[in-house]
Design an enzyme around this catalytic site. Structure first.
Site, PDB file in Angstrom:
ATOM      1  CD  GLU A  32      -2.356   1.366   2.770  1.00 49.78           C
ATOM      2  OE1 GLU A  32      -3.552   1.944   2.801  1.00 49.78           O
ATOM      3  OE2 GLU A  32      -2.046   0.497   3.590  1.00 49.78           O
ATOM      4  CE  LYS A  74      -8.359   1.283   2.690  1.00 47.54           C
ATOM      5  NZ  LYS A  74      -7.475   1.739   3.943  1.00 47.54           N
ATOM      6  CB  CYS A  78      -5.112  -0.924   4.325  1.00 46.33           C
ATOM      7  SG  CYS A  78      -4.798  -0.526   6.174  1.00 46.33           S
TER       8      CYS A  78
END
Length: 507
Positions: free
Chosen positions: A272, A331, A383
């Site tokens: 990430e 995301k 994440c």
């Protein structure tokens, strides 16, 4: 016995149920990674049943809350690391917020304890076997989404190494939580019930666990193509310098050098926000030459990078695939207080207490978490997203494998990176897909479709790991049905156990 002990015993006996509840919560922590002592989670739920076996509804509330303190205090005290060491919050403020957070989250278990005593004040076998397991899972589910949700330390994760893991592709992690809690109730009955009740508890416990072992042999999904080689890159960049402008060139060089050592792999995965610059700033000097180099070697590279929308000024946490073709996933499920501030109108003053770089992301709008990686399709999770099972399952059946990237450096040298890998492993098991996972400081790993780790790069080590990944097709029952069978069953158990009280006098 010494006379002083005999006098002390009766004085301490009233506090024993509360002590049992606190100890039970702490004991559950040993069931999670890195300890992975999965039988202790069952023992802990038996101990919680012992604590709740008698007393008023008020006592149930207090004991449930103490259980939550033991669980969350032992399992997620690492939240202070993000606030103090990397969020630049004063130590006293970080400690205070950690305590308040844990005390608040323990309230979900207080609710379960209160309802367990309120709905069944008289002893019955249905209490430990039906009522408490159902209430535990319903409150766990509520904690997973209410007020943005904090679905960490679900009881079912403790069973990833045990026989009950065989149920995961059917009922998911909430179903495993339910079966673990039921097992704890049966274990308590095995000790406390007389005669035939003890035999029934032993038989039921044996059947549940043997069935789990048998289910582990079921291939819920099938290979869809030839295996390919994947490599995870872990650069181990300290969080303290990750966003330092003077360190950016050196950071990128580390990733590029490690990548060039593995251009014979079919897929190379960076973690990430591996690149600490916006995509448009590095496209010409870095992305385009790197893509051409990968293309010439027949490799695909997937890397984490922030993406700025130049039209509206919004920026996103992105996952970019380059090589034979380019694709981008942004995301969708952001981390509260880390990537955005929830309830900003009420909590605005808290912003001044945090100094977290890149902490005002916008959520991506893709309807499903899919990323095209060359000729293959991956389910993508950045994440926090991989701790939400239903969201990961949205990538199927198209996704042939899963990709997970994270920056667990926020958690320091704590239990959190181990717990996070454990949750990612559960996503592989629930969906019947291999998983490729890269993190900044660890733990990076490649996981097979049964949730087993094929190999890893240890935490706080700069290195790589390569292994074959098998693309798969088909859907597990969990992918088709989601969390609802487990949640519905938990609710059904509560209703069955509470029905006699409701019929007699109402709640």
């Amino acid at each position: 016995m010494h006379p002083s002990f005999s006098r002390l015993g009766p004085r301490l006996r009233p506090f024993l149920p509360a002590a049992n509840a606190l100890a039970a919560g702490a004991l559950v922590v040993l069931g999670f990674a890195p300890f992975a002592l999965f039988p202790l989670a069952v023992v802990a739920l038996a101990l919680l049943n012992e604590s709740l076996a008698a007393g008023t509804a008020g006592a149930g509330l207090r004991r449930g809350w103490l259980f939550g303190l033991g669980l969350l205090g032992g399992g997620v005290a690492w939240v202070r690391i993000s606030m103090n060491e990397y969020g630049n919050m004063d130590a006293w403020a970080a400690d205070l917020l950690m305590v308040l957070f844990i005390a608040w989250m323990a309230g979900y278990y207080a609710l379960a304890g209160w309802l367990a005593r309120r709905l069944q004040p008289a002893p019955s076998w249905t209490g430990p076997v039906l009522l408490l397991p159902g209430l535990y899972v319903l409150c766990e589910w509520l904690r997973g989404w209410l007020f943005t949700g904090f679905p960490w330390l679900k009881l079912g994760y403790t069973q990833i190494e045990g026989p009950l893991a065989g149920y995961a592709p059917i009922v998911g992690v909430y179903g495993l939580s339910l079966l673990t809690a039921i097992s704890g109730g049966l274990l308590w009955g095995l000790i406390r019930w007389p005669g035939r009740g003890r035999l029934a508890a032993a038989a039921a416990l044996t059947i549940v666990w043997l069935a789990g072992l048998a289910l582990q042999r079921v291939p819920w999904t099938q290979p869809s193509d030839a295996p390919f080689t994947a490599t995870v890159i872990q650069a181990n960049i300290p969080q303290a310098i990750k966003w330092d402008p003077e360190a950016r060139v050196g950071i990128v060089k580390v990733y590029v050098d490690l990548t060039r050592e593995h251009l014979d792999s079919d897929l190379i995965l960076w973690p990430e926000t591996a690149i600490p610059d916006f995509l448009h700033q590095v496209r010409e000097p870095l992305i385009e030459p790197l893509a051409a180099e990968a293309r010439a070697q027949g490799a695909e590279i997937v890397l984490g990078i922030p993406v700025l929308d130049l039209d509206n000024g919004n920026y996103y946490n992105g996952l970019l695939s380059i090589g034979s073709q380019e694709d981008l996933y942004t995301k969708r499920h952001l981390v509260p207080f880390g990537e955005f501030l929830p309830f900003k109108a009420w909590l605005g003053p808290l912003v001044k207490m945090f100094e977290i770089p890149m902490s005002d992301f916008s959520a991506g709008t893709a309807p499903r978490p899919l990323l095209r990686v060359g000729a293959r399709t991956a389910g993508a999770a950045i994440c926090y997203e991989d701790i939400f099972p239903a969201e990961v399952a949205q990538a199927l059946p198209e996704a042939q494998f899963l990709i997970s990237v994270s920056n667990d450096a926020w958690f320091g040298d704590s239990l959190a990176p181990h717990q996070h890998l454990e949750m990612a492993r559960m996503r592989a098991l629930e969906t019947g897909r291999d998983l490729v996972r890269a993190t900044n400081t660890g733990i990076s790993a490649i996981v097979d479709w049964r949730g087993r780790v094929r190999g890893r790069v240890p935490a706080f080590v700069r290195g790589t790991f390569s292994a074959p990944v098998q693309p798969r097709t088909g859907s597990t029952p969990f992918v088709r049905w989601g969390n609802w069978p487990a949640i519905g069953l938990a609710l059904g158990l509560v209703l069955v156990a509470a029905a006699p009280l409701v019929r007699r006098r109402g709640v």
